[in-house]
Design an enzyme around this catalytic site. Structure first.
Site, PDB file in Angstrom:
ATOM      1  CG  ASP A   1      17.994  24.177  34.770  1.00  0.00           C
ATOM      2  OD1 ASP A   1      17.697  23.916  33.330  1.00  0.00           O
ATOM      3  OD2 ASP A   1      18.371  22.813  34.967  1.00  0.00           O
TER       4      ASP A   1
ATOM      5  CD  GLU B   1      12.202  21.010  30.159  1.00  0.00           C
ATOM      6  OE1 GLU B   1      12.289  20.535  31.257  1.00  0.00           O
ATOM      7  OE2 GLU B   1      12.855  21.449  29.529  1.00  0.00           O
TER       8      GLU B   1
END
Length: 359
Positions: free
Chosen positions: A49, A259
């Site tokens: 991420d 997301e």
């Protein structure tokens, strides 16, 4: 009437088939690192991420820190039991990557319970801000903020989460006029579907399935206050529409938001990019202002090895780059490694496809 059980079974079957195909292709590539577009930026720890920013002429990367928690994999994401953040930096691409060590730990956040997921960062008025999602002691994801005078920390967390925040994946974008905005949200394990009525429903659905022909759940956006510690105004929906101006539907798993939202600005246009989650794609939509609406434009990255896809896009020394992750080092979904590749905008403003495997 929609047969929810049948729909869920169909989506799960399709997702399993896609995952199996992806994993098969990935396994072929796994045998040789030469087949990957890029190599892991660091190998001493597992990272994911990656939120990349340029601060004072240098790239700083704010990733998740994956660990082996010994938790069985599930749709709630309990196996992603991350506990601290390491901040990385680079002076050039390609170039040496420096790991600056732990900048913030879950044990240093007074209101936190568990699962310190994907963070982001910002800089304003001589202070660096680290935004983080973490479950509170009631196991509900909220977004907190920590501050430091250094981009690498250590960071000190505020005593409470940001009022009005929820879910996961904060991404803070500062526009050319100095105003900043936070985009956030993620469904399934990110709990966004449990906030559909404005309040958290602990007994709410674990997924977004079952409402196939309704407008899809979407990311949230809020303007940041001048002190960067709170929202200045209401939380709004990030409206993503098709070319006809109609909202994307829940059943459209190749295009709907899941997301990992990110915002970048290119030639006066606002690009909201995100992961489609269970179909493992990176998609983007373009708008005329930070609040949208954003018109869906297409896919710009196909599935990587592993289940999740989460990225950031940044301009550095006249070129654009995408930071992303896969599972080249471990081959396991929850133990990821971050990478970087060049990203190109076409003459018409669209984004060129990023192929993560070499042909």
């Amino acid at each position: 009437m929609i047969n929810r059980t049948k729909l869920c079974s169909t989506v799960v079957a399709v997702s399993a088939l896609l995952a199996a195909t992806t994993n098969l292709d990935a396994q072929k590539a796994f045998n040789s690192s030469d087949h990957y577009l890029a190599q892991p930026l660091i190998k001493n720890i597992y990272t994911a991420d990656p939120s990349a920013h340029v601060f004072k002429g240098k790239i700083y990367i704010y990733p998740s820190h994956d660990v082996e928690a010994g938790v069985k994999e599930n749709d709630n994401g309990d196996h992603f039991d991350m506990r601290d953040y390491h901040i990385l930096s680079m002076s050039s691409i390609p170039g040496k990557v420096t790991d600056h060590g732990v900048a913030l730990s879950v044990k240093d956040i007074s209101w936190a319970g568990r699962q310190l997921w994907a963070p982001d960062a910002a800089y304003k008025n001589g202070t660096y801000y680290l935004y983080f999602p973490v479950k509170d002691k009631q196991d509900v994801f909220k977004i907190g903020v920590a501050t430091s005078k250094s981009p690498t920390g250590p960071f000190k967390a505020q005593p409470k989460p940001i009022e009005g925040s929820f879910s996961i994946d904060p991404a803070v974008f500062t526009d050319t006029d100095g105003n900043s905005y936070m985009y956030f949200g993620g469904i399934w394990g990110g709990q966004l579907q449990r906030w559909s009525n404005g309040k958290y429903d602990e007994n709410g659905s674990k997924t977004d399935l079952g409402k196939a022909d309704e407008p899809a759940l979407t990311a949230k956006v809020a303007k940041m206050s001048k002190n960067m510690l709170e929202f200045d105004g209401p939380v709004r929906d990030v409206q993503i529409v098709d070319k006809e101006g109609k909202p994307l539907l829940t059943k459209d798993h190749n295009r709907r938001f899941f997301e990992g939202g990110w915002m970048h600005k290119y030639k006066g246009k606002y690009y909201f990019s995100y992961s489609t989650g269970d179909t493992h794609l990176l998609a983007y939509a373009i708008g005329d202002n930070p609040f949208g609406p954003f018109t869906y434009e297409g896919i710009f990255m196909n599935p990587v090895e592993g289940w999740t896809t989460h990225h950031s896009i940044v301009e550095f020394k006249g070129k654009w780059y995408i930071f992303y992750h896969d599972t080249q080092l471990s081959g396991k979904t929850h133990l990821r490694n971050i990478k970087v590749a060049e990203l190109k905008h076409n003459a018409d403003g669209t984004i060129s496809m990023v192929e993560t495997y070499k042909k």
